[in-house]
Design a protein around this motif. Structure first.
Motif, PDB file in Angstrom:
ATOM      1  N   ILE A 175     -27.565 -58.974 -30.002  1.00 43.83           N
ATOM      2  CA  ILE A 175     -26.012 -58.594 -29.954  1.00 43.83           C
ATOM      3  C   ILE A 175     -26.014 -58.639 -28.573  1.00 43.83           C
ATOM      4  CG2 ILE A 175     -26.173 -55.760 -29.694  1.00 43.83           C
ATOM      5  CD1 ILE A 175     -27.933 -55.375 -32.089  1.00 43.83           C
ATOM      6  N   GLU A 176     -26.971 -58.775 -27.973  1.00 40.68           N
ATOM      7  CA  GLU A 176     -26.420 -59.468 -26.639  1.00 40.68           C
ATOM      8  C   GLU A 176     -25.448 -60.293 -26.362  1.00 40.68           C
ATOM      9  OE1 GLU A 176     -28.599 -58.687 -22.330  1.00 40.68           O
ATOM     10  OE2 GLU A 176     -29.345 -60.541 -23.817  1.00 40.68           O
ATOM     11  N   LYS A 177     -25.870 -60.965 -27.073  1.00 39.14           N
ATOM     12  CA  LYS A 177     -25.493 -63.126 -27.476  1.00 39.14           C
ATOM     13  C   LYS A 177     -23.720 -62.548 -27.917  1.00 39.14           C
ATOM     14  CE  LYS A 177     -25.785 -67.607 -28.506  1.00 39.14           C
ATOM     15  NZ  LYS A 177     -27.109 -68.732 -29.087  1.00 39.14           N
ATOM     16  N   LYS A 178     -23.647 -61.722 -29.025  1.00 35.95           N
ATOM     17  CA  LYS A 178     -22.498 -61.994 -30.506  1.00 35.95           C
ATOM     18  C   LYS A 178     -21.668 -60.820 -29.655  1.00 35.95           C
ATOM     19  CE  LYS A 178     -24.545 -64.688 -33.082  1.00 35.95           C
ATOM     20  NZ  LYS A 178     -24.099 -65.280 -35.125  1.00 35.95           N
ATOM     21  N   THR A 179     -21.974 -59.193 -29.379  1.00 32.73           N
ATOM     22  CA  THR A 179     -21.330 -58.407 -29.345  1.00 32.73           C
ATOM     23  C   THR A 179     -20.881 -58.137 -27.336  1.00 32.73           C
ATOM     24  OG1 THR A 179     -22.512 -56.825 -29.545  1.00 32.73           O
ATOM     25  CG2 THR A 179     -22.175 -57.960 -31.273  1.00 32.73           C
ATOM     26  N   ASP A 180     -19.723 -56.977 -27.290  1.00 37.58           N
ATOM     27  CA  ASP A 180     -19.922 -56.570 -26.406  1.00 37.58           C
ATOM     28  C   ASP A 180     -20.381 -55.081 -25.805  1.00 37.58           C
ATOM     29  OD1 ASP A 180     -18.139 -55.151 -27.683  1.00 37.58           O
ATOM     30  OD2 ASP A 180     -16.938 -55.265 -26.794  1.00 37.58           O
ATOM     31  N   ALA A 181     -21.331 -54.944 -27.028  1.00 37.63           N
ATOM     32  CA  ALA A 181     -21.890 -53.667 -27.487  1.00 37.63           C
ATOM     33  C   ALA A 181     -23.567 -53.869 -26.304  1.00 37.63           C
ATOM     34  CB  ALA A 181     -22.779 -53.447 -28.430  1.00 37.63           C
ATOM     35  N   GLU A 182     -24.172 -52.902 -25.629  1.00 43.10           N
ATOM     36  CA  GLU A 182     -25.620 -52.918 -24.571  1.00 43.10           C
ATOM     37  C   GLU A 182     -26.273 -52.697 -26.576  1.00 43.10           C
ATOM     38  OE1 GLU A 182     -27.887 -49.719 -22.108  1.00 43.10           O
ATOM     39  OE2 GLU A 182     -26.089 -48.829 -23.104  1.00 43.10           O
ATOM     40  N   PRO A 183     -27.577 -53.690 -25.896  1.00 43.75           N
ATOM     41  CA  PRO A 183     -28.176 -53.869 -27.612  1.00 43.75           C
ATOM     42  C   PRO A 183     -28.992 -52.486 -27.501  1.00 43.75           C
ATOM     43  CG  PRO A 183     -28.170 -55.813 -26.129  1.00 43.75           C
ATOM     44  CD  PRO A 183     -27.833 -55.008 -24.510  1.00 43.75           C
ATOM     45  N   ILE A 184     -30.110 -51.938 -26.589  1.00 48.01           N
ATOM     46  CA  ILE A 184     -30.755 -50.491 -26.917  1.00 48.01           C
ATOM     47  C   ILE A 184     -30.212 -49.944 -25.302  1.00 48.01           C
ATOM     48  CG2 ILE A 184     -32.513 -51.463 -25.770  1.00 48.01           C
ATOM     49  CD1 ILE A 184     -34.175 -50.251 -27.731  1.00 48.01           C
ATOM     50  N   TYR A 185     -30.081 -48.297 -25.638  1.00 49.32           N
ATOM     51  CA  TYR A 185     -29.963 -47.561 -24.763  1.00 49.32           C
ATOM     52  C   TYR A 185     -31.615 -46.676 -23.933  1.00 49.32           C
ATOM     53  CZ  TYR A 185     -28.478 -44.293 -21.211  1.00 49.32           C
ATOM     54  OH  TYR A 185     -28.841 -43.243 -20.491  1.00 49.32           O
ATOM     55  N   LEU A 186     -32.004 -47.459 -22.692  1.00 47.43           N
ATOM     56  CA  LEU A 186     -33.511 -46.709 -22.512  1.00 47.43           C
ATOM     57  C   LEU A 186     -33.677 -46.524 -21.553  1.00 47.43           C
ATOM     58  CD1 LEU A 186     -36.598 -46.778 -23.930  1.00 47.43           C
ATOM     59  CD2 LEU A 186     -36.848 -48.708 -23.474  1.00 47.43           C
ATOM     60  N   PRO A 187     -33.499 -45.795 -20.949  1.00 47.92           N
ATOM     61  CA  PRO A 187     -33.598 -45.189 -19.420  1.00 47.92           C
ATOM     62  C   PRO A 187     -35.223 -45.714 -19.273  1.00 47.92           C
ATOM     63  CG  PRO A 187     -33.840 -43.149 -20.964  1.00 47.92           C
ATOM     64  CD  PRO A 187     -33.318 -44.525 -21.816  1.00 47.92           C
ATOM     65  N   GLY A 188     -34.907 -45.411 -17.641  1.00 51.55           N
ATOM     66  CA  GLY A 188     -36.571 -45.958 -17.244  1.00 51.55           C
ATOM     67  C   GLY A 188     -38.104 -44.632 -17.796  1.00 51.55           C
ATOM     68  N   GLN A 189     -36.492 -43.686 -18.308  1.00 50.42           N
ATOM     69  CA  GLN A 189     -38.041 -42.713 -17.636  1.00 50.42           C
ATOM     70  C   GLN A 189     -38.265 -42.286 -18.652  1.00 50.42           C
ATOM     71  OE1 GLN A 189     -38.259 -39.697 -14.333  1.00 50.42           O
ATOM     72  NE2 GLN A 189     -38.374 -42.028 -12.890  1.00 50.42           N
ATOM     73  N   MET A 389     -43.723 -45.732 -14.059  1.00 45.75           N
ATOM     74  CA  MET A 389     -42.679 -46.057 -14.854  1.00 45.75           C
ATOM     75  C   MET A 389     -41.393 -47.168 -13.860  1.00 45.75           C
ATOM     76  SD  MET A 389     -42.318 -43.619 -18.203  1.00 45.75           S
ATOM     77  CE  MET A 389     -41.157 -44.876 -18.838  1.00 45.75           C
ATOM     78  N   THR A 390     -40.416 -45.980 -13.123  1.00 47.93           N
ATOM     79  CA  THR A 390     -39.296 -46.547 -12.281  1.00 47.93           C
ATOM     80  C   THR A 390     -40.251 -47.865 -11.306  1.00 47.93           C
ATOM     81  OG1 THR A 390     -38.532 -44.421 -12.509  1.00 47.93           O
ATOM     82  CG2 THR A 390     -37.633 -45.853 -10.749  1.00 47.93           C
ATOM     83  N   ALA A 391     -41.243 -47.312 -10.688  1.00 44.87           N
ATOM     84  CA  ALA A 391     -41.245 -48.288  -9.298  1.00 44.87           C
ATOM     85  C   ALA A 391     -41.820 -49.697 -10.542  1.00 44.87           C
ATOM     86  CB  ALA A 391     -43.028 -48.255  -9.308  1.00 44.87           C
ATOM     87  N   VAL A 392     -42.118 -49.338 -11.548  1.00 48.08           N
ATOM     88  CA  VAL A 392     -43.104 -51.235 -12.200  1.00 48.08           C
ATOM     89  C   VAL A 392     -41.860 -51.777 -12.452  1.00 48.08           C
ATOM     90  CG1 VAL A 392     -43.289 -52.596 -14.512  1.00 48.08           C
ATOM     91  CG2 VAL A 392     -45.295 -50.686 -13.137  1.00 48.08           C
ATOM     92  N   LEU A 393     -40.551 -50.571 -12.975  1.00 48.10           N
ATOM     93  CA  LEU A 393     -39.071 -51.622 -13.918  1.00 48.10           C
ATOM     94  C   LEU A 393     -38.257 -52.077 -12.143  1.00 48.10           C
ATOM     95  CD1 LEU A 393     -38.323 -49.117 -16.463  1.00 48.10           C
ATOM     96  CD2 LEU A 393     -38.801 -51.471 -16.421  1.00 48.10           C
TER      97      LEU A 393
END
Length: 417
Positions: A175-189, A389-393
């Motif tokens: 999806i990342e390669k072939k489209t302009d869409a964000e592949p997945i929406y996943l916030p850090g927390q 989680m945020t610290a690791v990311l």
């Protein structure tokens, strides 16, 4: 856990037909009336009507269901259980049951388990047991699934849905390669998704040390779960220091420029409300695990039904539980409310509910947060695990991030309940 997010939303969209009684009333005074406290959103209209009729016909007693709000419910239940005339039956969050049992506020239900609970799903019933004794009965759970945009996947030339985590990552990369869409929406927390990953790696978030519970975030199994989360998050532009409700991920998905997100099935309704045209493009699938034969670990958020130890009508309360938890009414609850019933054999009631069908396969390997009375304080904001989680990311090693929050984590575990 904070049941306001999970339980209230696990059954969002349910219609409640029984009006709430005044919260100041003393429950259980009338010997011919059984008082049940149910949470706002947990009792669908048809289910409530039919259970009430069945109970009153069988027992000759009246059934009074008092609808409670989630805000402040833990203190309200704690107070009620200590009073002379508590409500007879109480809906309790599955991860809160241990805390109420520890205070001896709940009646033992081992006999009920023998009568009707031989085939309760073990992963669902686990939260109703404290120190080896049955203190509640499992009612329902809900868990996360992948909600995806079929159009985005088609634009990326992806056919079908992934059966393993590796396949899922490959699809996101495509999806990342072939489209302009964000592949997945996943916030850090997105903490409850992470909790599911720790269940999948068989990690324990706490451990016993010197007779008390302390943080176990430095465990390599926790780090492994966080590494999986980090791989997912690398495909997202979502902020690393926010959760899935800030902003609502369903509203982000509604814009049509997101391949997928991980959430509760009801969250698709948020997207549809924001953009009705997206409904035709929404699909669901089980969060894939390491191998095709075993889905990813998931957090099972839900409710148990308990009998107050101080109730003067315990036999009548158990009759209610036998009716409410019967195959007939568990199946009806699943069909009408879209939640996962307490027996695997009843999951057929979810047929036609696409989100429910996607959620069901992961239940067997699902779990909860640590089932200890001390856990409740850990998730009060700011949840130290979210900080970890945020610290690791943001680049810290899992070990350093665990050390950073260990003091606060342990402080919360030591608070008096």
């Amino acid at each position: 856990m904070k049941r306001g997010l999970i339980a209230a939303t696990a059954v969002a969209g349910m219609l409640v037909s029984v009006a709430a009684c005044g919260s100041g009333e003393s429950a259980g005074v009338d010997d011919k009336t059984l008082t049940v406290w149910a949470m706002d959103g947990s009792t669908p209209a048809g289910w409530t009507k039919d259970v009430k009729a069945a109970f009153e016909k069988k027992t000759g007693a009246k059934l009074k269901i008092e609808i409670q709000k989630w805000n402040g419910i833990q203190q309200k239940i704690t107070t009620a259980l200590s009073e002379e005339n508590p409500p007879d039956v109480i809906e309790v969050g599955n991860t809160q049951t241990a805390a109420y049992a520890k205070t001896q506020g709940l009646a033992e239900l081992d006999d009920l388990k023998k009568d009707i609970g031989a085939d309760w799903t073990p992963s669902i019933n686990k939260s109703a047991v404290y120190q080896g004794k049955q203190y509640a009965a499992p009612w329902f759970v809900a868990n996360r699934v992948v909600i995806y945009n079929k159009k985005v996947w088609a634009d990326a030339s992806i056919e079908g849905t992934p059966k393993t985590r590796t396949e899922f990552f490959k699809d996101l990369a495509q999806i990342e390669k072939k489209t302009d869409a964000e592949p997945i929406y996943l916030p850090g927390q997105n903490w409850y998704f992470f909790d599911g990953l720790t269940i999948g790696t068989k990690a324990d978030l706490v451990k016993k040390q010197g007779g008390k519970w302390v943080s176990n975030l430095a465990d390599p199994k926790v780090a492994k779960a966080m590494d999986i989360y980090k791989q997912y998050q690398s495909f997202s532009k979502a902020p690393k220091d926010k959760d899935e409700a800030t902003p609502q991920q369903g509203e982000v998905f509604a814009k049509g420029k997101t391949g997928a997100f991980i959430g509760m099935g009801w969250e698709s309704a948020i997207a549809i409300k924001a953009n009705p045209k997206i409904e035709k493009d929404i699909g669901y699938f089980t969060i894939p695990g390491e191998t095709a034969d075993k889905p990813e670990g998931v957090f099972l958020g839900g409710s148990n039904l308990a009998v107050a130890a101080g109730s003067q009508k315990q036999d009548l309360a158990k009759e209610f539980l036998k009716i409410a938890l019967s195959d007939k009414f568990e199946g009806q609850l699943a069909k009408e409310g879209g939640v996962i019933p307490n027996k695997e054999s009843l999951q057929t009631a979810l047929k036609g509910n696409l989100a429910g069908e996607a959620a069901a396969p992961a239940v067997e390997g699902g779990g909860t947060t640590p089932l200890i009375p001390e856990w409740g304080a850990v998730e009060n904001p700011p949840n130290p695990i979210r900080t970890y989680m945020t610290a690791v990311l943001n680049g810290k090693s899992p070990e350093a991030a665990a050390q950073q929050v260990e003091g606060e984590f342990n402080k919360r575990l030591s608070q008096q309940q």
